[in-house]
Design an enzyme around this catalytic site. Sequence first.
Site, mmCIF file in Angstrom:
data_model
loop_
_atom_site.group_PDB
_atom_site.id
_atom_site.type_symbol
_atom_site.label_atom_id
_atom_site.label_comp_id
_atom_site.label_asym_id
_atom_site.label_seq_id
_atom_site.Cartn_x
_atom_site.Cartn_y
_atom_site.Cartn_z
ATOM 1 N N HIS A 1 -8.379 34.526 14.434
ATOM 2 C CA HIS A 1 -6.738 33.942 15.583
ATOM 3 C C HIS A 1 -6.002 33.891 16.619
ATOM 4 O O HIS A 1 -5.649 33.503 17.449
ATOM 5 C CB HIS A 1 -6.994 32.646 14.925
ATOM 6 C CG HIS A 1 -7.482 31.558 13.844
ATOM 7 N ND1 HIS A 1 -8.153 29.876 13.892
ATOM 8 C CD2 HIS A 1 -8.292 31.762 12.686
ATOM 9 C CE1 HIS A 1 -8.308 29.662 12.979
ATOM 10 N NE2 HIS A 1 -8.817 30.770 12.838
ATOM 11 N N ASP B 1 -1.036 35.167 23.874
ATOM 12 C CA ASP B 1 -1.587 34.445 22.438
ATOM 13 C C ASP B 1 -3.331 34.028 22.274
ATOM 14 O O ASP B 1 -3.465 33.885 23.433
ATOM 15 C CB ASP B 1 -0.733 32.799 23.197
ATOM 16 C CG ASP B 1 -0.076 32.162 21.566
ATOM 17 O OD1 ASP B 1 -0.681 32.538 20.779
ATOM 18 O OD2 ASP B 1 0.563 31.218 22.164
HETATM 19 C C1 G6P Z 1 -1.126 32.476 13.864
HETATM 20 C C2 G6P Z 1 -2.043 33.491 13.087
HETATM 21 C C3 G6P Z 1 -1.881 32.969 11.575
HETATM 22 C C4 G6P Z 1 -1.163 32.427 11.345
HETATM 23 C C5 G6P Z 1 0.135 31.650 11.838
HETATM 24 C C6 G6P Z 1 1.616 31.463 11.019
HETATM 25 O O1 G6P Z 1 -0.649 31.252 13.782
HETATM 26 O O2 G6P Z 1 -3.433 33.145 13.594
HETATM 27 O O3 G6P Z 1 -3.019 32.942 10.779
HETATM 28 O O4 G6P Z 1 -1.033 31.758 9.704
HETATM 29 O O5 G6P Z 1 0.283 32.298 12.950
HETATM 30 O O6 G6P Z 1 1.974 32.557 10.610
HETATM 31 P P1 G6P Z 1 2.477 32.987 9.202
HETATM 32 O O7 G6P Z 1 2.859 34.647 9.195
HETATM 33 O O8 G6P Z 1 3.412 31.939 8.979
HETATM 34 O O9 G6P Z 1 1.163 32.708 8.301
#
Ligand code: G6P
Length: 481
Positions: free
Chosen positions: A171, A380
């Site tokens: 992602h 991003d």
């Molecule tokens: C991005 C990453 C995800 C992640 C999200 C929130 O979208 O690609 O893998 O879950 O951020 O970040 P966190 O560290 O809170 O899961």
Amino acid sequence: MGRLIIISNRLPFSIDHEGDQLNLRQSSGGLVSAIKSYFESDSSKNRGFTEKLWLGVADFPQNEWSVVEEKLSGRDFQIVPLFLNKLLYKDYYNGFSNSVLWPLFHYFPNLVESNVHYFDAYVKVNRAFADKLIPLLQPDDTIWIHDYQLLMLPELIRAEKADATIGFFLHIPFPSYELFRTLPAEWKTSLVKGVLGSDLIGFHTHDYAQHFLQSAKMILGVDSSFHSMQYQDRLIKADLFPISIDYKKFNKACNDPETKQYYNEIKKNFEGKKIIFSVDRLDYTKGLMDRLNAFEHFLDNYPEWREKVVFILNIVPSRDDIQAYTERKQQIEQKIGTINGKVSTITWQPIIYRYTHLPFNELAALYKAADVALITPLRDGMNLVAKEYVASCSGRKGVLILSELAGAANELNEALLVNPTDTIEVSKAINRALTMPEEEQEHRMFLMQQRLSDYDVIKWVSDFLDQLANVKQEQLKQQVK
Ligand code: G6P
């Protein structure tokens, strides 16, 4: 058709404690919102999976699981929580995932903290995921692993389940080989080998896929042709699947009474003023300091807009026990204070700042009320906020200012594309957006909305799963020959 097993570091919900009460809140980030939307859609029901499971790390202690499980009842997917030792999790999550991979993959090599304990923890946690999953597996399962926290997991599963159907999706950006190669040899080899345990590897853009293929070639000597590779006698594909949003949900949200109420309040509060809106997780990749500098430059250079515009900036709390994040938060808050202190009047404050999770209806109301969405990350993988804003502009009024360094810029060409570090360019774009004739706004919105409604999150998931099934078919044909 067997079961669909989603695996990600984060489960789709997080726990908030309110006194003795325990509340579930949807986790932030594009990964969770995309998969959750798919799970809730008819399409996921119709595809014929006999069951849907989601495996991820629990952010609550094991003794709270029964209460959480009760709160989850009624959902048509099952949660499989992985309970980990806190210190191990810290070195894996704050450490290797978010202080090595995250900064490196987003082109912030100076923020990388190389630490051998972090890598060890990362290996152990990927192993713990495999150990939790493997005993649960059934022959027809489709396994879909998500994101940079689990790069090693595909290979660990493959080692024990040679025929498993494994998809992997990244992602975030995959960086150019020149950057990836700066990792220690053992780390970069393990990471690439780990991902190659998959049958299908998905990226948001063509460039990210190419960067990965080049790293596989340079590090392991794996050749590719038209996105296909032959590795350890197995066909693997790496292709692009630009993630999208639940278009209908955002497009229809403005008809919801709760959204309307929020919308009316916002409009009343800022009557006669144009609204610029930003919403981002707290993250240095989001370019918030550059954005504030650009807004300050705009107020200095287009003084006719003073008292006629407000910038509503909502930052969503994230990773706030990592130093690089807390430092940014302080800097951002200081900068906001400086700008507000410099130009506010008794009746007008240029920046309305909040550091909070926004409920869906309030977010939808802000999208609808915003004359301009200012989305200028420094890097991003995709940026779903840009897509959500476009989908929410139900009357097709509104202008999107978007960083050319977000994956979404490949699809949203009708946005005002800017270099996020170019203060002058961004401030000019703000002025242009605020003065753009309605006809032009509608035309640009129309084209972007058409594209997003054609390729929504349901199509994204379906495309990925179809391709994964195709790769398995092709592998079978190769075996017969
Ligand atoms: C991005 C990453 C995800 C992640 C999200 C929130 O979208 O690609 O893998 O879950 O951020 O970040 P966190 O560290 O809170 O899961």
